[in-house]
Design an enzyme around this catalytic site. Structure first.
Site, PDB file in Angstrom:
ATOM      1  CD  GLU A 188     -12.023  -1.920   2.426  1.00 14.87           C
ATOM      2  OE1 GLU A 188     -12.143  -1.993   3.660  1.00 14.87           O
ATOM      3  OE2 GLU A 188     -10.985  -1.515   1.866  1.00 14.87           O
ATOM      4  CE  LYS A 202      -4.610  -2.097  -1.325  1.00  9.27           C
ATOM      5  NZ  LYS A 202      -5.274  -0.884  -0.730  1.00  9.27           N
ATOM      6  CD  GLU A 255      -7.288   3.857   0.470  1.00  6.70           C
ATOM      7  OE1 GLU A 255      -6.952   3.038   1.339  1.00  6.70           O
ATOM      8  OE2 GLU A 255      -7.952   4.886   0.727  1.00  6.70           O
ATOM      9  CG  ASP A 268      -2.264  -0.553   1.010  1.00 10.63           C
ATOM     10  OD1 ASP A 268      -2.644  -0.718  -0.161  1.00 10.63           O
ATOM     11  OD2 ASP A 268      -2.957  -0.844   1.994  1.00 10.63           O
TER      12      ASP A 268
END
Length: 281
Positions: A182, A113, A115, A83
């Protein structure tokens, strides 16, 4: 066999479900890798489950590099995704590329990763251009907890559902190799999975996704309090640990541990010589 961007894509095409679990240290990563999980996510969730923060926002790049490097030493076959923590990619494209590169070069990650949807497509393009695979993350994005007003399911009304679908198409076009979905309705995740060529990894997004991810502490019963609705506890390791720790305390206090089988011996001849030398009485 090492899992790669191409093997994960092939799994989607073959309908072979992708497995992903979190790990944050060498020992856990080695165990998970030995079990044959496809992907290990070094999540910024470490802020909560490893460092005791209320959310993921305080996690730093140094935290992520430290834990990712430990995981990369323990896992040999899993595809390691790290992340990018809060504010490591939002401020500028240049900063995003530099930090993504650090997670690969210093941390040993196979992919990063981040967001967001349309607002991070420029960062995705630049990171991919720098030869770093990117996994996107849509729906309930924990770094936006203050915007959402808490950890709430996303995409339940028309405008938000449409926005998530548009973002999914945009991040694929930008070059993302996969996307974590998610906290969104299962039917919405199914629609996105059908529309995308890249794999979808669900967490609280239903069974139609191309794969599933869980925080390993959640699925092994190592966390306190009520678990999220989407978490299935596959084992109660927490209870087993508590039993073992209590047994250690009790046996130490009673003198039962360590018994002879757990101790080393020395010959009486050595003891005799020590006495003769005046070392002991």
């Amino acid at each position: 066999m090492k899992n790669t961007v191409l093997t994960l894509l092939q799994q989607k095409q073959d309908g072979d479900k992708i497995t992903m679990l979190t790990a944050y240290d060498y020992t856990t990563a080695a165990i998970i890798d030995e079990c044959g999980v496809n992907c290990i996510l070094v999540g910024d969730s470490l802020g909560m489950v490893m460092l005791g923060y209320e959310n993921t926002l305080p996690v730093t790049m140094e935290d992520m590099i430290h834990h990712t490097s430990a995981v990369s030493r323990g896992a040999k076959n899993a595809f390691i995704v790290a992340d990018m923590p809060f504010m490591s990619y939002q401020a500028s494209v240049e900063q995003a590329v530099i930090n993504a590169g650090r997670l690969v070069k210093e941390g040993g990650a196979n992919a990063v990763k981040l967001e967001g949807g349309a607002e991070v497509c420029e960062q995705i393009r630049a990171i991919v251009k720098a030869s770093v695979p990117v996994v996107a993350h849509l729906g309930l994005t924990p770094q936006s907890v203050n915007v959402f007003g808490g950890f709430k399911v996303q995409g339940k009304n028309l405008s938000k559902a449409a926005s998530i679908i548009r973002d999914a198409m945009l991040i694929q076009e930008a070059g993302a190799c996969a996307v974590v979905l998610e906290g969104i309705p299962a039917r919405l995740a199914e629609i996105i999975t059908e529309k995308l060529d890249i794999p979808t990894i669900g967490i609280g997004a239903g069974s139609a996704c191309d794969g599933q991810v869980l925080v390993y502490q959640d699925m092994l019963g190592l966390t306190n309090g009520k678990a999220p609705k989407f978490v299935k506890r596959f084992a109660d390791v927490g209870a087993l640990m508590k039993q073992g720790i209590n047994d250690f305390i009790n046996e130490t206090r009673s003198g039962a541990f360590p018994s002879e089988e757990y101790t080393y011996s020395v010959s009486e001849e050595v003891i005799k010589e020590l006495k003769e030398e005046g070392v002991i009485q």
